[in-house]
Design a protein around this motif. Structure first.
Motif, PDB file in Angstrom:
ATOM      1  N   PRO A 219       0.666  -1.172   0.056  1.00 30.75           N
ATOM      2  CA  PRO A 219      -0.060   0.069   0.024  1.00 30.75           C
ATOM      3  C   PRO A 219       0.876   1.176  -0.084  1.00 30.75           C
ATOM      4  N   ALA A 220       0.224   2.419  -0.749  1.00 34.33           N
ATOM      5  CA  ALA A 220       1.011   3.816  -0.803  1.00 34.33           C
ATOM      6  C   ALA A 220       1.138   4.070   0.664  1.00 34.33           C
ATOM      7  N   TYR A 221       2.190   4.967   1.025  1.00 33.92           N
ATOM      8  CA  TYR A 221       2.354   5.419   2.080  1.00 33.92           C
ATOM      9  C   TYR A 221       2.855   7.029   2.109  1.00 33.92           C
ATOM     10  N   GLU A 222       2.799   7.850   3.116  1.00 34.55           N
ATOM     11  CA  GLU A 222       3.005   9.429   3.148  1.00 34.55           C
ATOM     12  C   GLU A 222       4.477   9.440   3.465  1.00 34.55           C
ATOM     13  N   PRO A 223       5.225   9.984   2.539  1.00 32.95           N
ATOM     14  CA  PRO A 223       6.765   9.880   2.757  1.00 32.95           C
ATOM     15  C   PRO A 223       7.219  10.891   3.814  1.00 32.95           C
ATOM     16  N   THR A 224       6.189  12.005   4.103  1.00 31.48           N
ATOM     17  CA  THR A 224       6.486  12.882   5.272  1.00 31.48           C
ATOM     18  C   THR A 224       6.166  12.062   6.619  1.00 31.48           C
ATOM     19  N   ARG A 225       5.587  11.155   6.464  1.00 31.30           N
ATOM     20  CA  ARG A 225       5.312  10.058   7.702  1.00 31.30           C
ATOM     21  C   ARG A 225       6.252   8.873   7.815  1.00 31.30           C
ATOM     22  N   VAL A 226       6.835   8.512   6.725  1.00 26.60           N
ATOM     23  CA  VAL A 226       7.390   6.991   6.651  1.00 26.60           C
ATOM     24  C   VAL A 226       8.743   7.169   5.957  1.00 26.60           C
ATOM     25  N   PHE A 227       9.676   6.893   6.736  1.00 26.60           N
ATOM     26  CA  PHE A 227      10.988   7.037   6.338  1.00 26.60           C
ATOM     27  C   PHE A 227      11.498   5.931   5.278  1.00 26.60           C
ATOM     28  N   GLU A 228      11.020   4.745   5.503  1.00 28.69           N
ATOM     29  CA  GLU A 228      11.055   3.470   4.703  1.00 28.69           C
ATOM     30  C   GLU A 228      10.049   2.443   4.828  1.00 28.69           C
ATOM     31  N   CYS A 229       9.646   1.780   3.941  1.00 32.54           N
ATOM     32  CA  CYS A 229       8.409   1.080   3.960  1.00 32.54           C
ATOM     33  C   CYS A 229       8.830  -0.430   3.436  1.00 32.54           C
ATOM     34  N   LYS A 230       9.615  -1.081   4.205  1.00 30.99           N
ATOM     35  CA  LYS A 230       9.864  -2.397   3.816  1.00 30.99           C
ATOM     36  C   LYS A 230       9.249  -3.229   5.026  1.00 30.99           C
ATOM     37  N   TYR A 231       8.246  -4.034   4.316  1.00 28.71           N
ATOM     38  CA  TYR A 231       7.653  -5.091   5.387  1.00 28.71           C
ATOM     39  C   TYR A 231       8.454  -6.059   5.953  1.00 28.71           C
ATOM     40  N   GLU A 232       8.385  -6.099   7.331  1.00 26.78           N
ATOM     41  CA  GLU A 232       9.360  -7.126   8.146  1.00 26.78           C
ATOM     42  C   GLU A 232       8.466  -7.572   9.326  1.00 26.78           C
ATOM     43  N   ILE A 233       8.102  -8.727   9.289  1.00 24.78           N
ATOM     44  CA  ILE A 233       7.388  -9.336  10.188  1.00 24.78           C
ATOM     45  C   ILE A 233       7.919  -8.959  11.761  1.00 24.78           C
ATOM     46  N   ASP A 234       9.435  -8.951  11.928  1.00 27.49           N
ATOM     47  CA  ASP A 234       9.893  -8.638  13.040  1.00 27.49           C
ATOM     48  C   ASP A 234       9.532  -7.225  13.690  1.00 27.49           C
ATOM     49  N   SER A 235       9.120  -6.359  12.788  1.00 29.54           N
ATOM     50  CA  SER A 235       8.687  -4.981  13.083  1.00 29.54           C
ATOM     51  C   SER A 235       7.507  -4.750  13.746  1.00 29.54           C
TER      52      SER A 235
END
Length: 521
Positions: A219-235
């Protein structure tokens, strides 16, 4: 104006060049300077930590004192200071004591970019119309950066605060900081549950930074809110762990509010979506995944193949996909076993906590999911190795394929007992441990004249991580193995803090020094 700038520059140089011999005399600006002007004079810790500061340790390595001046620290805790004083004075190895003295408070000293205790409640109009959701950014909030990058990783911030959890009940300000971190992580998970690293919260009024990458993500994200969007289950497991540790050590239920429950429901939805197989088991039709990631890059570990999907995964395993590893490298086979083990443990711990507060239905759902993942690990994550016998694979796909290796980053196979998935004497774990701590069994075990340990593809084939040696010590009952690991880390930490990785032939060749999540161990 010019004179004021000159004063600030000279003050900063004075801090950097401080060479006093006694603890507590590192402060050269202690003449009633205005706190705001003092902070303006504080050097960037990334540069400060690259310079030797006195007093030096009294051991043979003469390690420097690397804590910033008290006025330059981002948070302080009397309980933490007492632990440092008590333990350092009792440690016979004065070089190891100096590393502890520098490392233990490093998160508080350098990474708390924003914290409010929530006692002063501002009207919603203060933050603007977008914060009109009930409870949005209410209460204590804390933004904990990863160190040399001005962004918060869910996994790293949980690791960074873990060492302070046992002290939180004694120190109410420290308790408020950790409570704030839980609340802030909850907001991150609600808004962008597939993302791993976040920008400063809008209410902090701290400017966001760019990661300099060209990513296409769904899904798209807002770059002013998210630095990086790699989906990691451990996060996502780290979000649960932060709350579980807090509840266990303080007994506080202050984080169990509507926003936290919304974050948990959001997390469970992600787990459901990422347990979906690539092909429908009945019809064979292709199931497009909810999460896709593509990056313009020359590094294969930085993006997912098959147009952002990753390799196919089978159904009926009970396992949950992870697109990326805790190193932020892409998985090869998406069922990442250490991440699934971490999630299983934290789901069951959360379920136990929820039972205690009367949330029986949610507790049952989380317990069931945790047990389902655990069963999947034992059924699909254990493979037969011709040399070591039954061992845990690093990654599997549910079709019978597996990746045999381990990576230094946590969670790892080496860390399975440390995270609470099994006991250290478990036979399969012992076989796995033997395998991943040998060059013959683990392609990312590296050994040289200067340093040895587990590394990973993130840095390269000659740079093992001291983190792996510390975890080796934590999962051993052999005194000599423990001492050997501690000596290796001590001898390679020549600037008084633990590095990210060390070249196997030269301890002076290392990567990233200011990484508080590594200091935590």
């Amino acid at each position: 104006m010019r004179r004021a700038r000159t004063t600030i520059v000279l003050a900063a140089l004075a801090v950097i060049g401080s060479a006093t011999e006694a603890y507590g005399e590192q402060d050269v600006l202690g003449f009633n300077m205005d706190p705001d002007r003092y902070k303006a004079a504080c050097p960037d810790y990334r540069h400060y930590s690259m310079v030797t500061h006195r007093p030096l340790s009294k051991g043979p390595l003469s390690l420097p004192f690397q804590r910033p001046s008290p006025q330059c620290r981002t948070f302080s805790s009397s309980a933490v200071e007492k632990v440092i004083e008590d333990l350092s004075s009792k440690m016979e190895d004065k070089d190891l004591a100096r590393i502890f003295e520098n490392a233990f408070p490093n998160t508080l000293d350098t990474t708390v970019r924003w914290h409010v205790d929530g006692k002063v409640k501002k009207p919603r109009s203060y933050w603007g119309d977008e914060y009109n959701d009930e409870g949005h950014w209410d209460g204590a909030q804390s933004f904990i950066v990863t160190g040399d990058i001005n962004a918060e990783w869910l996994r790293d911030s949980t690791h960074q605060l873990a060492q302070y959890q046992t002290l939180a009940k004694k120190d109410k300000e420290l308790q408020s900081l950790i409570l704030g971190a839980i609340n802030t992580q909850a907001e991150f998970v609600i808004e962008s549950p597939y993302c791993n690293a976040f920008q400063p919260p809008p209410p902090s009024q701290v400017d966001p930074v760019s990661n300099g990458q060209d990513d296409s993500v769904h899904p798209a994200y807002e770059p002013t809110r998210v630095f990086e969007c790699k989906y990691e289950i451990d996060s996502l497991a780290s979000f649960l762990a932060l709350g579980n540790q807090f509840y266990k050590n303080t007994g506080s239920k202050d984080f169990l509010h509507s926003r936290w429950y919304t974050a948990v429901e959001t997390l469970l939805l992600v787990l459901e979506e990422q347990a979906t197989p690539t092909f429908d088991p009945k019809t064979g039709r292709f199931n497009s995944n909810e999460y896709l990631f593509r990056r313009k890059t020359h590094a294969g570990t930085e993006t997912l193949n098959l147009n952002g999907l990753g390799n196919p995964l089978n159904g009926g395993t009970g396992l949950v996909r992870s697109a990326f590893r805790p190193s932020d490298d892409a998985t090869i086979l998406g069922f990442f076993i250490p991440g699934n083990a971490f999630m299983s443990v934290e789901l069951k711990r959360t379920a136990e906590m929820l039972k205690g507060v009367g949330k029986t239905d949610l507790a049952k759902r989380m317990q069931t999911k945790g047990e389902e993942i655990e069963k999947g690990i034992w059924e699909h994550g254990v493979v037969s190795h011709k040399r070591y016998g039954p061992v845990f694979a690093f990654e599997v796909d549910g079709y019978g394929s597996s990746i045999i290796m381990d990576d230094a980053n946590l969670p790892s196979l080496l860390a399975l007992p440390a995270m609470g998935f099994l006991e250290k004497d478990d036979k399969v774990y012992q076989n796995t441990r033997k395998m991943i701590l040998e060059r013959e069994g683990n392609p990312y075990f590296m050994d040289g004249r200067a340093f040895a340990g587990i590394g990973g593809p993130h840095i390269g084939l000659q740079y093992p991580w001291p983190m792996s040696r510390l975890m080796q010590a934590m999962t051993s009952d052999d005194d000599e193995e423990i001492l050997d690991s501690l000596r290796a880390v001590r001898s390679s930490s020549r600037l008084g803090l633990v590095h990210e990785s060390i070249h196997v032939e030269r301890v002076a060749d290392y990567t990233r020094k200011q990484t508080p999540s590594l200091q935590t161990l």
